[in-house]
Design an enzyme around this catalytic site. Structure first.
Site, PDB file in Angstrom:
ATOM      1  N   GLU A  83       6.652  42.285 -23.083  1.00 32.99           N
ATOM      2  CA  GLU A  83       6.477  40.777 -22.482  1.00 32.99           C
ATOM      3  C   GLU A  83       4.908  40.766 -21.871  1.00 32.99           C
ATOM      4  O   GLU A  83       4.285  41.423 -21.279  1.00 32.99           O
ATOM      5  CB  GLU A  83       7.320  40.588 -21.104  1.00 32.99           C
ATOM      6  CG  GLU A  83       7.183  39.360 -20.399  1.00 32.99           C
ATOM      7  CD  GLU A  83       8.186  39.370 -19.259  1.00 32.99           C
ATOM      8  OE1 GLU A  83       8.031  38.271 -18.458  1.00 32.99           O
ATOM      9  OE2 GLU A  83       8.925  40.533 -19.055  1.00 32.99           O
ATOM     10  N   ASP A 137       3.276  38.026 -19.595  1.00 30.27           N
ATOM     11  CA  ASP A 137       3.169  36.715 -18.599  1.00 30.27           C
ATOM     12  C   ASP A 137       1.852  36.291 -18.530  1.00 30.27           C
ATOM     13  O   ASP A 137       0.980  36.555 -18.006  1.00 30.27           O
ATOM     14  CB  ASP A 137       3.517  37.349 -17.232  1.00 30.27           C
ATOM     15  CG  ASP A 137       4.945  37.795 -17.386  1.00 30.27           C
ATOM     16  OD1 ASP A 137       5.816  37.274 -18.216  1.00 30.27           O
ATOM     17  OD2 ASP A 137       5.349  38.631 -16.567  1.00 30.27           O
ATOM     18  N   GLU A 185       2.162  32.935 -14.622  1.00 28.56           N
ATOM     19  CA  GLU A 185       3.443  32.498 -13.649  1.00 28.56           C
ATOM     20  C   GLU A 185       2.707  31.821 -12.262  1.00 28.56           C
ATOM     21  O   GLU A 185       1.964  32.730 -11.867  1.00 28.56           O
ATOM     22  CB  GLU A 185       3.953  34.105 -13.177  1.00 28.56           C
ATOM     23  CG  GLU A 185       4.768  34.436 -14.276  1.00 28.56           C
ATOM     24  CD  GLU A 185       5.709  35.957 -13.833  1.00 28.56           C
ATOM     25  OE1 GLU A 185       6.773  35.679 -13.645  1.00 28.56           O
ATOM     26  OE2 GLU A 185       5.050  36.953 -13.549  1.00 28.56           O
ATOM     27  N   HIS A 228       3.253  43.552 -19.656  1.00 23.74           N
ATOM     28  CA  HIS A 228       4.412  44.597 -19.338  1.00 23.74           C
ATOM     29  C   HIS A 228       4.774  45.244 -20.920  1.00 23.74           C
ATOM     30  O   HIS A 228       5.469  44.693 -21.654  1.00 23.74           O
ATOM     31  CB  HIS A 228       5.796  43.701 -19.100  1.00 23.74           C
ATOM     32  CG  HIS A 228       5.393  42.789 -17.653  1.00 23.74           C
ATOM     33  ND1 HIS A 228       5.689  43.603 -16.433  1.00 23.74           N
ATOM     34  CD2 HIS A 228       5.516  41.494 -17.473  1.00 23.74           C
ATOM     35  CE1 HIS A 228       5.473  42.603 -15.605  1.00 23.74           C
ATOM     36  NE2 HIS A 228       5.286  41.650 -16.058  1.00 23.74           N
TER      37      HIS A 228
END
Length: 428
Positions: free
Chosen positions: A218, A220, A223, A234
Protein backbone atom coordinates in the site's frame (compact mmCIF):
# COMPACT_ATOMS: atom_id res chain seq x y z
CA UNK A 1 -36.09 -13.39 -10.78
CA UNK A 2 -33.33 -15.70 -11.92
CA UNK A 3 -33.32 -13.97 -15.28
CA UNK A 4 -32.18 -10.85 -13.44
CA UNK A 5 -29.09 -12.54 -12.02
CA UNK A 6 -25.87 -12.60 -13.98
CA UNK A 7 -23.23 -15.14 -13.03
CA UNK A 8 -19.89 -13.40 -13.31
CA UNK A 9 -16.84 -15.61 -12.71
CA UNK A 10 -14.51 -12.67 -13.21
CA UNK A 11 -16.04 -10.81 -10.28
CA UNK A 12 -13.51 -12.12 -7.80
CA UNK A 13 -11.16 -14.10 -10.02
CA UNK A 14 -11.29 -17.47 -11.78
CA UNK A 15 -12.35 -19.40 -8.67
CA UNK A 16 -15.22 -17.10 -7.77
CA UNK A 17 -18.65 -18.57 -7.15
CA UNK A 18 -20.43 -15.26 -6.58
CA UNK A 19 -23.21 -13.81 -8.64
CA UNK A 20 -24.17 -10.24 -9.42
CA UNK A 21 -27.64 -8.94 -8.67
CA UNK A 22 -29.49 -6.87 -11.26
CA UNK A 23 -32.08 -5.14 -9.08
CA UNK A 24 -30.10 -1.89 -9.41
CA UNK A 25 -28.49 -1.15 -12.75
CA UNK A 26 -24.75 -0.61 -12.40
CA UNK A 27 -23.67 2.54 -14.24
CA UNK A 28 -20.18 3.74 -13.38
CA UNK A 29 -19.86 7.53 -13.01
CA UNK A 30 -17.46 8.90 -15.64
CA UNK A 31 -14.28 10.71 -14.60
CA UNK A 32 -11.51 11.98 -16.86
CA UNK A 33 -7.83 12.16 -15.94
CA UNK A 34 -4.62 13.10 -17.79
CA UNK A 35 -1.69 11.01 -18.92
CA UNK A 36 1.46 13.09 -19.41
CA UNK A 37 4.64 12.54 -21.42
CA UNK A 38 8.27 13.42 -20.76
CA UNK A 39 7.82 16.52 -22.94
CA UNK A 40 5.23 17.82 -20.49
CA UNK A 41 2.27 17.44 -22.81
CA UNK A 42 -0.80 15.75 -21.32
CA UNK A 43 -3.72 14.00 -23.00
CA UNK A 44 -7.14 13.34 -21.53
CA UNK A 45 -8.15 9.78 -20.62
CA UNK A 46 -11.81 8.76 -20.26
CA UNK A 47 -12.13 6.83 -17.01
CA UNK A 48 -14.88 5.82 -14.63
CA UNK A 49 -15.22 4.93 -10.96
CA UNK A 50 -16.78 2.06 -9.02
CA UNK A 51 -17.67 1.74 -5.35
CA UNK A 52 -16.22 -1.02 -3.18
CA UNK A 53 -18.34 -4.16 -2.81
CA UNK A 54 -18.35 -3.79 0.99
CA UNK A 55 -20.78 -0.88 0.61
CA UNK A 56 -23.16 -2.69 -1.75
CA UNK A 57 -26.43 -4.45 -1.08
CA UNK A 58 -25.86 -8.22 -0.72
CA UNK A 59 -29.00 -10.36 -0.99
CA UNK A 60 -30.03 -13.90 -1.81
CA UNK A 61 -29.78 -14.56 -5.52
CA UNK A 62 -33.39 -15.71 -5.82
CA UNK A 63 -35.04 -12.80 -4.04
CA UNK A 64 -34.62 -9.79 -1.81
CA UNK A 65 -33.58 -11.29 1.53
CA UNK A 66 -30.45 -9.67 2.92
CA UNK A 67 -27.41 -11.91 3.20
CA UNK A 68 -25.82 -9.21 5.32
CA UNK A 69 -27.87 -6.73 7.34
CA UNK A 70 -26.54 -4.11 9.74
CA UNK A 71 -23.37 -5.81 10.92
CA UNK A 72 -24.60 -9.41 10.88
CA UNK A 73 -24.66 -12.22 8.34
CA UNK A 74 -27.80 -14.26 7.68
CA UNK A 75 -26.74 -17.58 9.19
CA UNK A 76 -29.38 -19.53 7.24
CA UNK A 77 -28.14 -18.37 3.83
CA UNK A 78 -24.50 -18.13 4.91
CA UNK A 79 -23.82 -21.24 6.98
CA UNK A 80 -20.37 -21.54 5.36
CA UNK A 81 -18.23 -19.17 3.32
CA UNK A 82 -18.32 -20.93 -0.06
CA UNK A 83 -22.07 -21.55 0.02
CA UNK A 84 -22.66 -17.97 1.10
CA UNK A 85 -20.77 -16.66 -1.92
CA UNK A 86 -22.74 -18.83 -4.33
CA UNK A 87 -26.09 -18.03 -2.68
CA UNK A 88 -25.66 -14.27 -2.43
CA UNK A 89 -25.73 -11.57 -5.10
CA UNK A 90 -23.76 -8.31 -4.94
CA UNK A 91 -25.96 -5.64 -6.51
CA UNK A 92 -25.47 -2.48 -8.53
CA UNK A 93 -25.21 0.97 -6.98
CA UNK A 94 -27.12 4.24 -7.01
CA UNK A 95 -23.96 6.30 -6.62
CA UNK A 96 -25.33 9.73 -5.80
CA UNK A 97 -28.62 8.84 -4.16
CA UNK A 98 -27.37 6.05 -1.89
CA UNK A 99 -23.65 6.71 -1.45
CA UNK A 100 -23.19 10.46 -1.96
CA UNK A 101 -20.58 9.90 -4.69
CA UNK A 102 -20.74 11.96 -7.87
CA UNK A 103 -18.45 13.01 -10.71
CA UNK A 104 -18.25 16.08 -12.92
CA UNK A 105 -15.59 16.16 -15.64
CA UNK A 106 -12.29 15.42 -13.86
CA UNK A 107 -13.69 15.73 -10.32
CA UNK A 108 -15.03 13.19 -7.83
CA UNK A 109 -17.04 14.40 -4.84
CA UNK A 110 -17.51 12.10 -1.84
CA UNK A 111 -20.05 13.10 0.81
CA UNK A 112 -19.70 11.77 4.35
CA UNK A 113 -23.33 11.03 5.30
CA UNK A 114 -26.04 10.33 2.72
CA UNK A 115 -29.67 9.67 3.67
CA UNK A 116 -30.82 7.19 1.04
CA UNK A 117 -34.26 5.77 0.34
CA UNK A 118 -33.59 2.59 2.31
CA UNK A 119 -30.59 3.36 4.51
CA UNK A 120 -28.11 5.91 5.81
CA UNK A 121 -24.69 5.62 4.19
CA UNK A 122 -21.48 6.55 6.01
CA UNK A 123 -18.32 7.27 3.99
CA UNK A 124 -17.21 5.43 0.87
CA UNK A 125 -14.30 3.86 -1.00
CA UNK A 126 -14.09 4.07 -4.78
CA UNK A 127 -11.66 2.91 -7.45
CA UNK A 128 -10.65 4.43 -10.78
CA UNK A 129 -11.43 2.08 -13.66
CA UNK A 130 -10.16 1.69 -17.22
CA UNK A 131 -13.52 0.35 -18.41
CA UNK A 132 -16.48 -1.66 -17.17
CA UNK A 133 -14.50 -4.69 -15.98
CA UNK A 134 -10.92 -3.59 -15.23
CA UNK A 135 -9.31 -1.28 -12.74
CA UNK A 136 -7.02 1.45 -14.08
CA UNK A 137 -3.49 0.34 -13.25
CA UNK A 138 -0.62 2.74 -12.41
CA UNK A 139 3.08 1.80 -12.23
CA UNK A 140 4.49 4.44 -9.87
CA UNK A 141 8.24 3.73 -10.00
CA UNK A 142 10.02 6.45 -11.99
CA UNK A 143 6.82 8.47 -12.32
CA UNK A 144 4.84 11.14 -10.51
CA UNK A 145 1.18 11.34 -9.55
CA UNK A 146 -0.58 14.69 -9.20
CA UNK A 147 -4.09 15.66 -8.15
CA UNK A 148 -6.07 18.58 -6.74
CA UNK A 149 -7.96 18.23 -3.47
CA UNK A 150 -10.41 20.30 -1.46
CA UNK A 151 -10.32 19.35 2.24
CA UNK A 152 -11.96 22.55 3.48
CA UNK A 153 -15.06 20.66 4.65
CA UNK A 154 -13.20 17.89 6.50
CA UNK A 155 -12.89 18.49 10.22
CA UNK A 156 -11.33 16.55 13.10
CA UNK A 157 -11.94 12.82 13.00
CA UNK A 158 -12.37 12.52 9.22
CA UNK A 159 -9.93 11.21 6.62
CA UNK A 160 -10.10 11.92 2.92
CA UNK A 161 -7.64 9.27 1.73
CA UNK A 162 -6.21 8.79 -1.77
CA UNK A 163 -3.81 5.87 -2.13
CA UNK A 164 -2.59 2.93 -4.20
CA UNK A 165 -2.81 -0.79 -3.41
CA UNK A 166 -1.55 -3.90 -5.20
CA UNK A 167 -4.98 -5.26 -6.12
CA UNK A 168 -5.66 -7.53 -9.08
CA UNK A 169 -6.71 -5.78 -12.28
CA UNK A 170 -9.86 -7.73 -13.17
CA UNK A 171 -13.02 -6.67 -11.37
CA UNK A 172 -16.36 -4.98 -11.88
CA UNK A 173 -18.33 -4.38 -8.73
CA UNK A 174 -15.53 -3.05 -6.53
CA UNK A 175 -14.24 -6.43 -5.43
CA UNK A 176 -10.75 -7.61 -4.51
CA UNK A 177 -9.74 -4.94 -2.00
CA UNK A 178 -6.54 -5.35 0.01
CA UNK A 179 -4.08 -3.13 1.85
CA UNK A 180 -1.09 -3.36 4.17
CA UNK A 181 -3.29 -3.37 7.28
CA UNK A 182 -4.72 -6.73 6.12
CA UNK A 183 -8.33 -5.61 6.81
CA UNK A 184 -10.63 -8.25 8.25
CA UNK A 185 -13.83 -6.22 7.89
CA UNK A 186 -14.24 -7.28 4.23
CA UNK A 187 -17.39 -9.27 3.44
CA UNK A 188 -15.82 -11.26 0.60
CA UNK A 189 -12.20 -12.32 0.00
CA UNK A 190 -10.89 -14.50 -2.83
CA UNK A 191 -14.39 -15.30 -4.06
CA UNK A 192 -15.61 -16.55 -0.69
CA UNK A 193 -17.60 -14.89 2.07
CA UNK A 194 -15.93 -13.90 5.34
CA UNK A 195 -19.00 -14.93 7.35
CA UNK A 196 -17.85 -17.85 9.50
CA UNK A 197 -16.44 -16.55 12.76
CA UNK A 198 -17.66 -13.00 12.03
CA UNK A 199 -17.78 -10.77 15.12
CA UNK A 200 -20.03 -7.72 15.03
CA UNK A 201 -18.46 -4.38 15.94
CA UNK A 202 -19.43 -2.96 19.31
CA UNK A 203 -19.37 0.64 18.06
CA UNK A 204 -20.10 0.40 14.33
CA UNK A 205 -23.62 -0.61 13.30
CA UNK A 206 -22.43 -1.55 9.79
CA UNK A 207 -19.17 -3.42 10.38
CA UNK A 208 -17.47 -6.33 12.03
CA UNK A 209 -14.36 -8.49 11.84
CA UNK A 210 -14.13 -11.85 10.10
CA UNK A 211 -11.78 -14.78 10.30
CA UNK A 212 -9.85 -13.68 7.21
CA UNK A 213 -8.06 -10.56 6.04
CA UNK A 214 -6.77 -9.36 2.67
CA UNK A 215 -3.16 -8.11 2.46
CA UNK A 216 -1.05 -6.30 -0.14
CA UNK A 217 1.45 -3.48 -0.57
CA UNK A 218 0.00 0.00 0.00
CA UNK A 219 1.18 3.53 -0.82
CA UNK A 220 -0.74 6.13 1.15
CA UNK A 221 -0.26 9.13 -1.11
CA UNK A 222 -2.74 11.18 0.86
CA UNK A 223 -4.42 10.80 4.24
CA UNK A 224 -5.82 14.14 5.37
CA UNK A 225 -8.47 16.44 6.71
CA UNK A 226 -8.27 20.23 7.03
CA UNK A 227 -6.02 19.94 10.10
CA UNK A 228 -3.38 17.30 9.31
CA UNK A 229 -1.97 15.20 6.48
CA UNK A 230 0.38 12.24 6.10
CA UNK A 231 1.88 10.16 3.29
CA UNK A 232 3.28 6.72 4.04
CA UNK A 233 4.73 3.70 2.19
CA UNK A 234 3.65 0.29 3.53
CA UNK A 235 5.62 -2.71 2.23
CA UNK A 236 4.30 -6.26 2.56
CA UNK A 237 6.43 -9.39 2.55
CA UNK A 238 4.17 -10.57 -0.29
CA UNK A 239 3.51 -7.74 -2.75
CA UNK A 240 0.23 -8.81 -4.36
CA UNK A 241 -3.15 -9.58 -2.83
CA UNK A 242 -3.23 -12.60 -0.53
CA UNK A 243 -5.57 -13.86 2.17
CA UNK A 244 -4.45 -14.10 5.80
CA UNK A 245 -6.16 -15.66 8.79
CA UNK A 246 -6.79 -14.54 12.36
CA UNK A 247 -4.03 -12.97 14.43
CA UNK A 248 -1.51 -13.79 11.69
CA UNK A 249 -3.02 -10.90 9.73
CA UNK A 250 -1.49 -8.38 12.13
CA UNK A 251 -2.57 -5.05 10.71
CA UNK A 252 -2.35 -2.45 13.44
CA UNK A 253 -4.69 0.27 12.23
CA UNK A 254 -3.21 3.22 14.04
CA UNK A 255 -0.27 2.59 16.35
CA UNK A 256 2.43 3.21 13.75
CA UNK A 257 1.37 6.57 12.32
CA UNK A 258 3.74 9.46 12.98
CA UNK A 259 3.82 13.13 13.76
CA UNK A 260 5.23 16.01 11.74
CA UNK A 261 5.46 19.78 11.22
CA UNK A 262 2.78 21.71 13.12
CA UNK A 263 2.63 25.08 11.32
CA UNK A 264 2.83 24.13 7.64
CA UNK A 265 -0.52 22.53 6.72
CA UNK A 266 -3.91 23.77 7.91
CA UNK A 267 -6.39 26.65 7.71
CA UNK A 268 -4.50 29.84 6.83
CA UNK A 269 -1.08 28.14 6.91
CA UNK A 270 1.56 27.72 4.18
CA UNK A 271 -0.66 25.11 2.53
CA UNK A 272 -4.04 26.72 3.23
CA UNK A 273 -6.70 24.04 3.63
CA UNK A 274 -9.45 26.63 3.32
CA UNK A 275 -8.79 26.48 -0.43
CA UNK A 276 -8.18 23.85 -3.09
CA UNK A 277 -4.55 22.93 -3.74
CA UNK A 278 -2.45 20.52 -5.83
CA UNK A 279 -0.53 17.55 -4.41
CA UNK A 280 2.46 16.14 -6.32
CA UNK A 281 4.15 12.88 -5.33
CA UNK A 282 7.30 11.68 -7.12
CA UNK A 283 8.59 8.10 -7.00
CA UNK A 284 12.24 8.59 -7.91
CA UNK A 285 14.31 5.69 -9.19
CA UNK A 286 17.89 5.26 -8.03
CA UNK A 287 20.92 4.13 -10.04
CA UNK A 288 20.20 0.52 -9.08
CA UNK A 289 16.75 0.73 -10.65
CA UNK A 290 14.97 0.59 -7.30
CA UNK A 291 12.93 3.24 -5.53
CA UNK A 292 15.30 5.71 -3.88
CA UNK A 293 13.09 8.62 -2.79
CA UNK A 294 9.43 9.64 -2.48
CA UNK A 295 9.24 13.42 -2.79
CA UNK A 296 6.27 15.70 -2.13
CA UNK A 297 5.38 19.12 -3.51
CA UNK A 298 2.28 21.27 -3.18
CA UNK A 299 1.03 23.92 -5.60
CA UNK A 300 -1.36 26.65 -4.46
CA UNK A 301 -2.14 30.07 -5.92
CA UNK A 302 0.44 29.40 -8.65
CA UNK A 303 3.23 28.84 -6.12
CA UNK A 304 5.17 25.56 -5.80
CA UNK A 305 5.69 24.68 -2.12
CA UNK A 306 8.28 22.10 -1.10
CA UNK A 307 7.64 19.71 1.75
CA UNK A 308 9.15 21.20 4.94
CA UNK A 309 12.33 19.85 6.49
CA UNK A 310 11.93 17.61 9.52
CA UNK A 311 12.60 19.40 12.81
CA UNK A 312 13.13 16.15 14.76
CA UNK A 313 16.67 15.83 16.10
CA UNK A 314 18.55 13.03 14.35
CA UNK A 315 15.89 12.71 11.62
CA UNK A 316 16.69 15.29 8.99
CA UNK A 317 15.16 15.46 5.51
CA UNK A 318 11.93 16.39 3.74
CA UNK A 319 11.22 13.24 1.74
CA UNK A 320 10.96 9.50 2.28
CA UNK A 321 14.27 7.69 1.77
CA UNK A 322 15.67 4.52 3.29
CA UNK A 323 17.86 6.58 5.63
CA UNK A 324 14.97 8.86 6.66
CA UNK A 325 12.84 5.85 7.60
CA UNK A 326 15.62 4.31 9.70
CA UNK A 327 16.46 7.49 11.60
CA UNK A 328 12.78 8.21 12.20
CA UNK A 329 12.32 4.87 13.96
CA UNK A 330 15.30 5.62 16.16
CA UNK A 331 14.17 9.17 16.94
CA UNK A 332 10.65 8.01 17.82
CA UNK A 333 11.90 4.94 19.73
CA UNK A 334 9.61 2.73 17.65
CA UNK A 335 9.89 -0.81 16.34
CA UNK A 336 11.22 -0.64 12.78
CA UNK A 337 8.27 -2.38 11.13
CA UNK A 338 9.16 -0.78 7.80
CA UNK A 339 12.47 -2.62 7.54
CA UNK A 340 11.03 -5.70 9.24
CA UNK A 341 8.84 -6.00 6.13
CA UNK A 342 11.77 -5.55 3.73
CA UNK A 343 12.11 -1.77 3.77
CA UNK A 344 12.57 0.31 0.64
CA UNK A 345 13.78 -2.64 -1.45
CA UNK A 346 10.61 -4.62 -0.78
CA UNK A 347 8.36 -1.59 -1.19
CA UNK A 348 10.09 -0.88 -4.50
CA UNK A 349 8.74 -4.19 -5.81
CA UNK A 350 5.23 -2.92 -5.12
CA UNK A 351 5.53 0.38 -6.97
CA UNK A 352 7.42 -1.34 -9.82
CA UNK A 353 4.26 -3.33 -10.53
CA UNK A 354 0.82 -1.98 -11.49
CA UNK A 355 -1.35 -0.72 -8.62
CA UNK A 356 -4.98 0.40 -8.25
CA UNK A 357 -5.98 3.95 -7.28
CA UNK A 358 -8.33 4.23 -4.29
CA UNK A 359 -10.24 7.38 -3.32
CA UNK A 360 -12.13 7.35 -0.04
CA UNK A 361 -13.69 9.22 2.86
CA UNK A 362 -13.99 7.59 6.28
CA UNK A 363 -14.20 7.94 10.05
CA UNK A 364 -12.30 5.78 12.50
CA UNK A 365 -14.04 3.36 14.86
CA UNK A 366 -10.68 2.05 16.12
CA UNK A 367 -8.94 5.19 17.41
CA UNK A 368 -11.12 8.18 16.42
CA UNK A 369 -8.53 9.32 13.83
CA UNK A 370 -6.38 10.69 16.66
CA UNK A 371 -3.30 9.12 15.03
CA UNK A 372 -3.76 11.63 12.20
CA UNK A 373 -4.93 14.89 13.80
CA UNK A 374 -4.40 14.88 17.58
CA UNK A 375 -1.98 13.63 20.26
CA UNK A 376 -1.59 9.85 20.10
CA UNK A 377 -1.36 7.93 22.36
CA UNK A 378 -3.63 10.32 24.21
CA UNK A 379 -1.65 10.14 27.47
CA UNK A 380 1.58 11.30 25.77
CA UNK A 381 2.97 14.81 25.54
CA UNK A 382 2.31 16.48 22.15
CA UNK A 383 5.91 17.72 22.29
CA UNK A 384 7.33 14.19 22.38
CA UNK A 385 8.66 13.05 18.96
CA UNK A 386 6.03 11.07 17.09
CA UNK A 387 3.14 11.89 19.42
CA UNK A 388 1.79 15.31 18.40
CA UNK A 389 0.02 14.75 15.07
CA UNK A 390 -2.34 17.75 15.00
CA UNK A 391 -4.30 20.31 16.97
CA UNK A 392 -7.55 18.35 17.35
CA UNK A 393 -8.56 17.61 20.93
CA UNK A 394 -7.95 14.07 22.22
CA UNK A 395 -11.69 13.81 22.87
CA UNK A 396 -12.52 14.53 19.22
CA UNK A 397 -13.26 12.16 16.36
CA UNK A 398 -15.76 9.88 18.10
CA UNK A 399 -17.75 8.45 15.15
CA UNK A 400 -21.15 8.70 16.84
CA UNK A 401 -20.47 12.41 17.42
CA UNK A 402 -19.08 13.40 14.03
CA UNK A 403 -21.65 11.36 12.10
CA UNK A 404 -24.18 13.76 13.60
CA UNK A 405 -22.26 17.03 13.84
CA UNK A 406 -20.29 16.73 10.57
CA UNK A 407 -22.84 14.91 8.42
CA UNK A 408 -22.49 17.44 5.60
CA UNK A 409 -18.71 16.98 5.29
CA UNK A 410 -17.21 16.12 1.91
CA UNK A 411 -13.95 15.85 -0.02
CA UNK A 412 -13.35 16.61 -3.71
CA UNK A 413 -10.54 14.95 -5.71
CA UNK A 414 -9.91 16.38 -9.17
CA UNK A 415 -7.48 17.06 -12.02
CA UNK A 416 -5.53 13.78 -11.76
CA UNK A 417 -2.32 13.69 -13.80
CA UNK A 418 0.20 10.87 -14.17
CA UNK A 419 3.49 10.67 -16.05
CA UNK A 420 7.31 10.75 -15.87
CA UNK A 421 9.07 12.84 -13.24
CA UNK A 422 8.56 16.55 -13.98
CA UNK A 423 5.75 16.07 -16.51
CA UNK A 424 2.66 16.97 -14.46
CA UNK A 425 3.66 20.33 -12.97
CA UNK A 426 6.33 23.03 -13.28
CA UNK A 427 9.11 22.38 -10.79
CA UNK A 428 10.91 25.25 -9.02
Amino acid sequence: MLSKILALAALLGPAAAQVVGKETTETHPKMTWQKCSASGSCSSVSGEVTIDSNWRWVHDKDGYTNCYSGNEWNSTICNDDKTCASNCAVDGANYSGTYGASTSGNALTLKFITEGEYSTNIGSRLYLMAGADKYQMFTLLGNEFTFDVDTSKLGCGLNGALYFVSMDEDARYGTGYCDAQCPRDLKFINGEANAVGWKESSNDQNAGVGQYGSCCTEMDVWEANSISTAYTPHPCTTVGQHRCEGDACGGTYSATRYAGIKDFYGPGMTVDTNKKFTVVTQFIKGSNGQLADIKRFYVQNGKVIENPESTIEGNSGNSITEEFCKTQKTAFNDQDTFNDKGGMAQFSKGVAAPMVLVMSLWDDHYSNMLWLDSTYPTDASPDEPGKGRGTCDTSSGVPSDIEESQASSQVIYSNIKFGPIGSTFKQP
